[in-house]
Design a protein around this motif. Structure first.
Motif, PDB file in Angstrom:
ATOM      1  N   CYS A  81       1.659  -4.199  -6.107  1.00  0.00           N
ATOM      2  CA  CYS A  81       2.738  -4.853  -6.829  1.00  0.00           C
ATOM      3  C   CYS A  81       3.352  -3.908  -7.855  1.00  0.00           C
ATOM      4  N   THR A  82       4.646  -4.064  -8.076  1.00  0.00           N
ATOM      5  CA  THR A  82       5.351  -3.234  -9.035  1.00  0.00           C
ATOM      6  C   THR A  82       5.397  -3.919 -10.399  1.00  0.00           C
TER       7      THR A  82
ATOM      8  N   ARG B 154      -4.704  -8.182  -0.897  1.00  0.00           N
ATOM      9  CA  ARG B 154      -5.892  -8.153  -1.750  1.00  0.00           C
ATOM     10  C   ARG B 154      -5.519  -8.478  -3.194  1.00  0.00           C
ATOM     11  N   VAL B 155      -6.377  -9.255  -3.827  1.00  0.00           N
ATOM     12  CA  VAL B 155      -6.252  -9.549  -5.253  1.00  0.00           C
ATOM     13  C   VAL B 155      -7.478  -8.957  -5.931  1.00  0.00           C
ATOM     14  N   GLY B 156      -7.278  -8.051  -6.869  1.00  0.00           N
ATOM     15  CA  GLY B 156      -8.380  -7.315  -7.471  1.00  0.00           C
ATOM     16  C   GLY B 156      -9.211  -8.139  -8.443  1.00  0.00           C
TER      17      GLY B 156
ATOM     18  N   ASP C 239      -0.728  -5.735  -2.738  1.00  0.00           N
ATOM     19  CA  ASP C 239      -2.000  -5.889  -3.442  1.00  0.00           C
ATOM     20  C   ASP C 239      -1.788  -5.994  -4.955  1.00  0.00           C
ATOM     21  N   VAL C 240      -2.578  -6.871  -5.575  1.00  0.00           N
ATOM     22  CA  VAL C 240      -2.540  -7.071  -7.017  1.00  0.00           C
ATOM     23  C   VAL C 240      -3.712  -6.306  -7.633  1.00  0.00           C
ATOM     24  N   LEU C 241      -3.414  -5.361  -8.502  1.00  0.00           N
ATOM     25  CA  LEU C 241      -4.451  -4.494  -9.057  1.00  0.00           C
ATOM     26  C   LEU C 241      -5.477  -5.279  -9.872  1.00  0.00           C
ATOM     27  N   PRO C 242      -6.732  -4.801  -9.901  1.00  0.00           N
ATOM     28  CA  PRO C 242      -7.730  -5.384 -10.808  1.00  0.00           C
ATOM     29  C   PRO C 242      -7.218  -5.391 -12.245  1.00  0.00           C
TER      30      PRO C 242
END
Length: 266
Positions: A255-256, A158-160, A174-177
């Motif tokens: 993601c870190t 997911r990509v926010g 997942d990439v945060l919003p």
């Protein structure tokens, strides 16, 4: 209606008003094209594909082909594209895999040349996908996200909302919003997408709130569950709540963070 004489259009196609179809394009059965769409030359649109109003599809694009998935069993599935989308040269968008499932692209999206949207991907509104970006099956992309050239997004990732993937990066978490990834990296966030938030009309107070939340999440040395709990306790912001809910619903992990500050020389 402006249809070039060399275009091939099946009997079962539904065409809206003032549609233009260019030379040597092929429109198969069970396709719906909305009012004011422009289909340039050498475009292929295959069954169970629909386009909303005002879309423009450039030469060489293929919409609605079968999914590249060995689990596909020749079942009826769909591609749905919203209004006012621009689909550039060589873009491919594939149908869903399972019966009745949909690959969807929202409204006002720009898909640049040779990008690929695989089966069952869900793309939100006002998303930009740059040249050569590849979205694997079941990827979800939030509204106003920007996916730069040659990015690779693993299936189910997911990509926010309002995230920005920098050029050539790869993600399988997942990439945060509201965050941006580091170019030519794997699963690394380097900060907030400040420019994207400004363009989206976020106030300075909202941006500052997200900056404070980002520090708690990535720079406080708390474990992820404890960081989320602290965010929920200390912040009364729908934007921070959105980030927390995104994290809690993640199935792949997030993601870190990697600092972009120059490291001291040894």
């Amino acid at each position: 209606m402006n249809i070039h004489p060399t275009a091939v259009i099946a009997d079962g196609v539904k065409l809206g008003k003032e549609v233009t179809i260019g030379a040597f394009s092929y429109i198969d059965n069970d396709v719906e094209i909305g009012d004011g769409c422009v289909i340039n030359s050498h475009v292929t649109i295959l069954p169970y594909t629909s386009l909303g109003k005002g879309c423009r599809v450039h030469s060489g694009a293929v919409l609605g082909d079968l999914p590249q998935d060995l689990a596909y069993k020749e079942e009826e599935s769909f591609v749905k594209i919203g209004d006012n989308c621009v689909i550039r040269e060589g873009v491919t968008i594939h149908r869903g895999t399972k019966l009745g499932t949909v690959t969807s692209v929202g409204n006002n999206c720009l898909l640049m040349a040779f990008s690929h949207v695989a089966h069952n991907v869900q793309v939100g509104n006002r998303v930009i996908i740059a040249n050569g970006a590849l979205l694997a099956g079941y990827v979800q992309v939030g509204d106003q996200a920007f996916i730069s050239g040659n990015c690779l997004i693993h299936q189910f990732t997911r990509v926010g909302r309002l995230a920005m993937l920098s050029g050539g990066c790869a993600v399988h978490k997942d990439v945060l919003p509201f965050c941006t990834t580091r170019s030519v990296s794997l699963n690394k966030i380097m900060g907030l997408n400040v420019v994207g938030m400004q363009r989206a009309g976020f106030s300075s107070e909202e941006r500052l709130t997200l900056k404070r939340a980002f520090k708690v999440l990535y720079q406080s040395k708390l474990t992820l569950p404890k960081a989320v709990a602290r965010l929920e306790e200390e912040f009364d912001s729908p934007l921070v709540t959105e980030v927390c809910e995104f994290i809690k619903s993640s199935q792949r992990g997030i993601c870190t963070y990697i600092s972009t500050k120059r490291q001291p020389e040894s």
